[in-house]
Design an enzyme around this catalytic site. Structure first.
Site, PDB file in Angstrom:
ATOM      1  N   ASN A  10       0.878  -1.172   0.000  1.00 44.91           N
ATOM      2  CA  ASN A  10       0.000   0.000   0.000  1.00 44.91           C
ATOM      3  C   ASN A  10       0.915   1.222   0.000  1.00 44.91           C
ATOM      4  O   ASN A  10       1.507   1.552   1.026  1.00 44.91           O
ATOM      5  CB  ASN A  10      -0.880  -0.036   1.261  1.00 44.91           C
ATOM      6  CG  ASN A  10      -1.688   1.244   1.433  1.00 44.91           C
ATOM      7  OD1 ASN A  10      -1.765   2.067   0.530  1.00 44.91           O
ATOM      8  ND2 ASN A  10      -2.290   1.412   2.603  1.00 44.91           N
ATOM      9  N   TRP A  11       1.026   1.840  -1.163  1.00 45.48           N
ATOM     10  CA  TRP A  11       1.980   2.960  -1.283  1.00 45.48           C
ATOM     11  C   TRP A  11       1.412   4.277  -0.749  1.00 45.48           C
ATOM     12  O   TRP A  11       2.116   5.281  -0.722  1.00 45.48           O
ATOM     13  CB  TRP A  11       2.424   3.110  -2.751  1.00 45.48           C
ATOM     14  CG  TRP A  11       3.352   2.008  -3.185  1.00 45.48           C
ATOM     15  CD1 TRP A  11       3.855   1.000  -2.399  1.00 45.48           C
ATOM     16  CD2 TRP A  11       3.920   1.811  -4.493  1.00 45.48           C
ATOM     17  NE1 TRP A  11       4.678   0.194  -3.146  1.00 45.48           N
ATOM     18  CE2 TRP A  11       4.748   0.657  -4.425  1.00 45.48           C
ATOM     19  CE3 TRP A  11       3.803   2.476  -5.702  1.00 45.48           C
ATOM     20  CZ2 TRP A  11       5.448   0.175  -5.535  1.00 45.48           C
ATOM     21  CZ3 TRP A  11       4.503   1.996  -6.806  1.00 45.48           C
ATOM     22  CH2 TRP A  11       5.327   0.863  -6.717  1.00 45.48           C
ATOM     23  N   LYS A  12       0.161   4.282  -0.367  1.00 42.10           N
ATOM     24  CA  LYS A  12      -0.466   5.501   0.185  1.00 42.10           C
ATOM     25  C   LYS A  12      -0.199   6.696  -0.748  1.00 42.10           C
ATOM     26  O   LYS A  12      -0.146   6.508  -1.954  1.00 42.10           O
ATOM     27  CB  LYS A  12       0.028   5.744   1.617  1.00 42.10           C
ATOM     28  CG  LYS A  12      -0.116   4.487   2.485  1.00 42.10           C
ATOM     29  CD  LYS A  12       0.091   4.733   3.941  1.00 42.10           C
ATOM     30  CE  LYS A  12      -0.066   3.410   4.694  1.00 42.10           C
ATOM     31  NZ  LYS A  12      -0.006   3.570   6.125  1.00 42.10           N
ATOM     32  N   HIS A  99      -9.557   1.702   4.935  1.00 41.93           N
ATOM     33  CA  HIS A  99      -8.247   1.829   5.583  1.00 41.93           C
ATOM     34  C   HIS A  99      -8.374   2.791   6.766  1.00 41.93           C
ATOM     35  O   HIS A  99      -9.150   3.759   6.706  1.00 41.93           O
ATOM     36  CB  HIS A  99      -7.206   2.346   4.577  1.00 41.93           C
ATOM     37  CG  HIS A  99      -5.824   2.306   5.142  1.00 41.93           C
ATOM     38  ND1 HIS A  99      -5.342   3.300   5.958  1.00 41.93           N
ATOM     39  CD2 HIS A  99      -4.847   1.374   5.053  1.00 41.93           C
ATOM     40  CE1 HIS A  99      -4.100   2.978   6.343  1.00 41.93           C
ATOM     41  NE2 HIS A  99      -3.790   1.817   5.801  1.00 41.93           N
ATOM     42  N   GLU A 101      -6.659   5.165   7.738  1.00 47.28           N
ATOM     43  CA  GLU A 101      -6.461   6.583   7.408  1.00 47.28           C
ATOM     44  C   GLU A 101      -7.722   7.178   6.785  1.00 47.28           C
ATOM     45  O   GLU A 101      -8.040   8.346   6.995  1.00 47.28           O
ATOM     46  CB  GLU A 101      -5.226   6.739   6.497  1.00 47.28           C
ATOM     47  CG  GLU A 101      -3.942   6.555   7.303  1.00 47.28           C
ATOM     48  CD  GLU A 101      -2.798   5.899   6.561  1.00 47.28           C
ATOM     49  OE1 GLU A 101      -2.795   5.887   5.321  1.00 47.28           O
ATOM     50  OE2 GLU A 101      -1.876   5.394   7.243  1.00 47.28           O
ATOM     51  N   GLU A 171      -5.555  -4.396  10.686  1.00 51.14           N
ATOM     52  CA  GLU A 171      -4.502  -3.392  10.848  1.00 51.14           C
ATOM     53  C   GLU A 171      -4.753  -2.592  12.124  1.00 51.14           C
ATOM     54  O   GLU A 171      -5.512  -1.610  12.099  1.00 51.14           O
ATOM     55  CB  GLU A 171      -4.499  -2.438   9.652  1.00 51.14           C
ATOM     56  CG  GLU A 171      -4.306  -3.119   8.323  1.00 51.14           C
ATOM     57  CD  GLU A 171      -3.716  -2.180   7.285  1.00 51.14           C
ATOM     58  OE1 GLU A 171      -2.600  -2.425   6.840  1.00 51.14           O
ATOM     59  OE2 GLU A 171      -4.364  -1.178   6.949  1.00 51.14           O
ATOM     60  N   ILE A 176       0.144   1.114  12.717  1.00 51.21           N
ATOM     61  CA  ILE A 176       0.330   1.603  11.343  1.00 51.21           C
ATOM     62  C   ILE A 176       1.314   2.761  11.318  1.00 51.21           C
ATOM     63  O   ILE A 176       1.085   3.806  11.939  1.00 51.21           O
ATOM     64  CB  ILE A 176      -1.023   2.032  10.729  1.00 51.21           C
ATOM     65  CG1 ILE A 176      -1.927   0.803  10.593  1.00 51.21           C
ATOM     66  CG2 ILE A 176      -0.816   2.703   9.376  1.00 51.21           C
ATOM     67  CD1 ILE A 176      -3.300   1.100  10.034  1.00 51.21           C
ATOM     68  N   GLY A 177       2.415   2.544  10.624  1.00 53.12           N
ATOM     69  CA  GLY A 177       3.406   3.599  10.438  1.00 53.12           C
ATOM     70  C   GLY A 177       4.142   3.994  11.703  1.00 53.12           C
ATOM     71  O   GLY A 177       4.815   5.019  11.737  1.00 53.12           O
ATOM     72  N   SER A 217       3.284  -1.823  10.350  1.00 56.52           N
ATOM     73  CA  SER A 217       4.737  -1.902  10.561  1.00 56.52           C
ATOM     74  C   SER A 217       5.303  -3.287  10.268  1.00 56.52           C
ATOM     75  O   SER A 217       6.246  -3.727  10.921  1.00 56.52           O
ATOM     76  CB  SER A 217       5.095  -1.462  11.983  1.00 56.52           C
ATOM     77  OG  SER A 217       4.702  -0.123  12.176  1.00 56.52           O
ATOM     78  N   GLY A 239       5.069   1.218   4.732  1.00 55.59           N
ATOM     79  CA  GLY A 239       6.449   1.716   4.652  1.00 55.59           C
ATOM     80  C   GLY A 239       7.423   0.749   3.980  1.00 55.59           C
ATOM     81  O   GLY A 239       8.221   1.149   3.123  1.00 55.59           O
TER      82      GLY A 239
HETATM   83  P1  PGA Z   1       2.734   0.435   7.558  1.00 59.04           P
HETATM   84  O1  PGA Z   1       1.292   0.655   6.882  1.00 59.04           O
HETATM   85  O2  PGA Z   1       3.260  -0.887   7.043  1.00 59.04           O
HETATM   86  O3  PGA Z   1       3.572   1.600   7.101  1.00 59.04           O
HETATM   87  O4  PGA Z   1       2.531   0.419   9.028  1.00 59.04           O
HETATM   88  C1  PGA Z   1       0.414  -0.403   6.664  1.00 59.04           C
HETATM   89  C2  PGA Z   1      -0.891   0.123   6.125  1.00 59.04           C
HETATM   90  O5  PGA Z   1      -1.319   1.193   6.561  1.00 59.04           O
HETATM   91  O6  PGA Z   1      -1.535  -0.508   5.247  1.00 59.04           O
END
Ligand code: PGA
Length: 262
Positions: A10-12, A99, A101, A171, A176-177, A217, A239
């Protein structure tokens, strides 16, 4: 295990179309043609066209394309939105929906996400329904309740014969992140609950085929313990999918583990 590992990036909101092409070229340059693992890339909308061409030319690597969101209406006055027919023109297979976000920054509700899941299925895309608790919810002992609620609401109205196209990504929002991943045991506990819930709502055949990804992560250095859990079928990777060596390491690890498990 009969379920293939899925390693989906997932490149966001990262990479221009040309950055995306450079990265995908570099990624395949270091991979062998393979079918053991399902590989997916979900770039920003603006890179879908260029990547669909590149991945088609490199189809022996079996890399599928995904989008990060879509609207449930096929067209209309929805400024800034993208619809399913627009995605399908670029041979998109997956669409990430719900997601965290989208839920937490853009205020998407379970009801809104459910409409998109139904539209994606109707149009033959594979939705990756994302669910997960916040840190406060985990600390309050509400993880299972929150995830159960998101799954039930997200899949409202989805028929049994559509379930072979649904993927779920667990998730935890706090992972996440942040560099702080769920432990294998924490992930397994939630994944097993999700599979049980699907068995209850549908049947055993559907539940045992359902791909449940872990996200938060995940990287090659912590993925082995997670992937070895019986109900963890792969990863939705943020990431660590953004540069080709680290994404390739994850793909290679999943290939190695699937060879062991066969
Ligand atoms: P992350 O993101 O691997 O950077 O934690 C995962 C995601 O949000 O799908």
């Amino acid at each position: 295990m009969s379920r293939k590992y899925h390693i989906i990036g997932n490149w966001k909101m990262n990479k221009t179309a040309s950055d995306a092409v450079n990265m995908a070229e570099d990624l395949v340059a270091g991979l062998e043609p393979q079918k053991d693992v399902v590989i997916g890339i979900c770039p920003p909308f603006t890179a879908l066209s260029a990547l669909s061409k590149l991945l088609e030319e490199n189809s022996h690597f079996n890399i599928e394309l995904g989008a990060q969101n879509m609207h449930y209406e096929p067209k209309g006055p929805f400024t800034g939105e993208v619809s399913l027919p627009m995605l399908k023109e670029f041979y998109v297979t997956y669409v990430i929906l719900g997601h965290s976000e989208r839920r937490h920054i853009f205020g998407e509700s379970d009801e809104f996400i459910n409409k998109k899941v139904l539209a994606a299925l109707e149009g033959n895309l594979k939705p990756i329904l994302c669910v997960g608790e916040t840190e406060d919810e985990r600390e309050a002992g509400k993880t299972m309740e929150v995830v159960r609620g998101q799954i039930e609401a997200g899949l409202e109205g989805v028929e049994l014969d559509q379930m072979d196209r649904v993927l779920v990504a667990y998730e935890p929002v706090w992972a996440i992140g942040t560099g702080k991943n769920a432990t294998p045991a924490e992930a397994q506990e939630v994944h097993a609950m999700i599979r049980k819930l699907i068995e209850k709502k549908y049947d055993n055949a559907v539940a045992s085929k359902l791909i449940i990804l872990y996200g938060g992560s995940m990287k090659a250095e912590n993925a082995e313990g997670l992937l070895l859990q019986p109900d963890v079928d792969g990863g939705l990777i943020g990431g660590a999918s953004l540069d080709s060596p680290s994404f390739r390491k994850l793909i290679k690890l999943a290939r190695k583990l699937s060879a062991v498990e066969v």
